[in-house]
Design a protein around this motif. Structure first.
Motif, short mmCIF file in Angstrom:
data_model
loop_
_atom_site.label_atom_id
_atom_site.label_comp_id
_atom_site.label_asym_id
_atom_site.label_seq_id
_atom_site.Cartn_x
_atom_site.Cartn_y
_atom_site.Cartn_z
N LYS A 1 33.59 29.47 -39.13
CA LYS A 1 32.18 29.18 -38.89
C LYS A 1 31.43 30.41 -38.40
O LYS A 1 30.30 30.68 -38.79
CB LYS A 1 32.03 28.04 -37.87
CG LYS A 1 32.33 26.67 -38.44
CD LYS A 1 32.19 25.59 -37.38
CE LYS A 1 32.53 24.21 -37.96
NZ LYS A 1 32.49 23.16 -36.91
N GLU B 1 41.90 24.33 -34.95
CA GLU B 1 40.64 24.51 -34.21
C GLU B 1 40.23 25.98 -34.19
O GLU B 1 39.05 26.31 -34.31
CB GLU B 1 40.80 23.97 -32.79
CG GLU B 1 40.94 22.45 -32.74
CD GLU B 1 41.30 21.93 -31.36
OE1 GLU B 1 41.68 22.77 -30.48
OE2 GLU B 1 41.24 20.71 -31.13
N TYR B 2 41.21 26.87 -34.06
CA TYR B 2 40.93 28.30 -34.03
C TYR B 2 40.31 28.75 -35.35
O TYR B 2 39.28 29.45 -35.35
CB TYR B 2 42.23 29.06 -33.76
CG TYR B 2 42.09 30.57 -33.85
CD1 TYR B 2 41.75 31.32 -32.74
CD2 TYR B 2 42.32 31.24 -35.05
CE1 TYR B 2 41.63 32.71 -32.81
CE2 TYR B 2 42.19 32.62 -35.14
CZ TYR B 2 41.85 33.34 -34.02
OH TYR B 2 41.72 34.72 -34.11
N GLN C 1 38.95 26.91 -37.73
CA GLN C 1 37.64 26.25 -37.91
C GLN C 1 36.54 27.08 -37.28
O GLN C 1 35.51 27.36 -37.89
CB GLN C 1 37.68 24.86 -37.27
CG GLN C 1 37.79 23.70 -38.22
CD GLN C 1 37.48 22.40 -37.49
OE1 GLN C 1 37.79 22.21 -36.32
NE2 GLN C 1 36.87 21.49 -38.21
N LYS C 2 36.79 27.48 -36.04
CA LYS C 2 35.81 28.25 -35.29
C LYS C 2 35.60 29.63 -35.91
O LYS C 2 34.46 30.09 -36.08
CB LYS C 2 36.26 28.39 -33.85
CG LYS C 2 35.28 29.15 -32.94
CD LYS C 2 35.79 29.22 -31.50
CE LYS C 2 34.85 30.01 -30.61
NZ LYS C 2 35.36 30.10 -29.23
N GLU C 3 36.69 30.31 -36.27
CA GLU C 3 36.59 31.65 -36.84
C GLU C 3 35.83 31.65 -38.15
O GLU C 3 35.01 32.54 -38.41
CB GLU C 3 38.00 32.22 -37.06
CG GLU C 3 38.71 32.62 -35.79
CD GLU C 3 37.99 33.76 -35.07
OE1 GLU C 3 37.80 34.83 -35.68
OE2 GLU C 3 37.62 33.57 -33.89
#
Length: 380
Positions: A377, A370-371, A373-375
């Motif tokens: 994006k 999740e980390y 993925q966010k970074e």
């Protein structure tokens, strides 16, 4: 006359160096000199200057091997060396050729007195596998300091002296250096510091297959370290120790006197070996560097906000060449240009595999995915 100087650490000289020299189109008027450094400012050397000089003489029996820098002593600054040879042979910049690899070209602007360097010699730059930015590195240097550069079309062998030193700890150096050099290494007992680790693999029950995997992870990690400028010594230590606890269970870990936390016990059994490895590295090998220890600890699960070293070991363990995991090619290619995206892809594949096979999933792996993925994006 042109004077062509091939300088370097040569720690040890290997077939890649010999192939590079053999690929040059010399004229009858050209003179080639092999020039081992005394103390390279940008690298460390494991063998002594005298041993490296002797190995160069064995590797290049038909060429002149100069002891100029070794006799001079002290740090080997290239601009001083070029000044010496320019005066010694009455040469101008066009007739004094200095050979460097793409790895050195990347750092050339940080060498001593780069503007002087640009006026003293023409630099013949050889490409290296896994690194595609050498033309940009040349342009950046010329924009700052000018200079003459020739970019060779030849790509050197996918081998480095660092890798050979690692292979020597696995008794696999012989195929990469001339026989005389290999016998010299053996006779002098050179490049044995990593045997302090590899010689103890049997103590921890590592199979030959696991040992082969460890070597492959180490070599893969070194290639990523080269691309991203990571500390190669830290990479080697973390890679050599990443699976040292692979064959331990909780009972054996307690017998060895390892400190086992509740967090380790609560991990899925498939992940515990990384925590065991963390403790073994501290207890048996005296590793105190937390970055190395964390690269071992999180090489299986990953974690949010990994350091560059952690990402390199995580990825090298995931896609080293002996792995048969589907979908690796895309991740390997991505890792050469965007390591965070490669980490995200590897974590995604790992989670899919664990779910499909009904394996227990460590919560930290979900958090890591999740980390990143966010970074990634945010970085788009």
């Amino acid at each position: 006359m042109r004077l062509i100087i091939f300088g370097g650490t040569f720690d040890p000289p290997h077939y890649g160096h010999i192939e590079l020299i053999s690929s040059l189109n010399f004229s009858n008027d050209d003179k080639v000199i092999i020039l081992p450094n005394y103390i390279p400012p940008h690298k460390s050397a494991d063998a002594s200057p005298e041993d490296r000089l002797n190995m160069c003489r064995l590797a290049f029996p038909d060429l002149e091997v100069s002891d100029y820098e070794i006799k001079k002593g002290g740090p080997s600054y290239t601009y001083q060396t070029l000044q010496f040879f320019q005066k010694e042979y009455f040469l101008n910049r066009d007739n004094l050729i200095y050979i460097i690899g793409a790895d050195s070209m990347k750092d050339l602007k940080t060498w001593g007195h780069p503007r002087k360097l640009s006026r003293l010699a023409t630099f013949l730059v050889f490409r290296r596998p896994h690194y595609n930015n050498v033309a940009q590195d040349i342009k950046e240097f010329q924009d700052l300091y000018g200079g003459n550069f020739i970019l060779s079309d030849i790509i050197g062998q996918d081998i480095s002296s660092t890798e050979i030193r690692v292979r020597n700890a696995f008794d696999q150096a012989r195929d990469y250096v001339p026989e005389g050099v290999f016998e010299y290494i053996k006779q002098k007992g050179l490049y044995n510091k990593y045997r302090a680790i590899t010689d103890k693999y049997s103590q921890f029950g590592l199979s030959q297959k696991r040992i082969d995997h460890t070597l492959s992870v180490t070599l893969t990690a070194l290639k990523l370290a080269y691309v991203y400028g990571a500390d190669s010594e830290k990479v080697i230590l973390a890679a050599l120790l990443h699976d040292i606890g692979k064959n331990l269970n909780l009972k054996r870990a307690y017998e060895l006197g390892l400190s086992i936390s509740y967090q380790t016990i609560e991990l899925p059994a498939i992940c515990r070996h990384a925590d065991f490895g963390y403790e073994i590295a501290k207890t048996f090998f005296g590793i105190k560097d937390e970055e190395i220890l964390n690269a071992i600890k999180y090489h299986t699960t990953g974690r949010p906000g990994m350091t560059l070293l952690e990402k390199i070991i995580f990825l090298a363990d995931y896609f080293e060449p002996t792995r048969a995991t589907p979908g690796l090619d895309k991740i390997v290619q991505t890792a050469r240009t965007n390591i965070d995206q490669a980490v995200e892809l590897a974590l995604k594949n790992t989670l899919n595999f664990l779910k499909q096979n009904n394996y227990e999933i460590a919560p930290i792996t979900i958090s890591a995915y999740e980390y990143y993925q966010k970074e990634n994006k945010i970085g788009i």
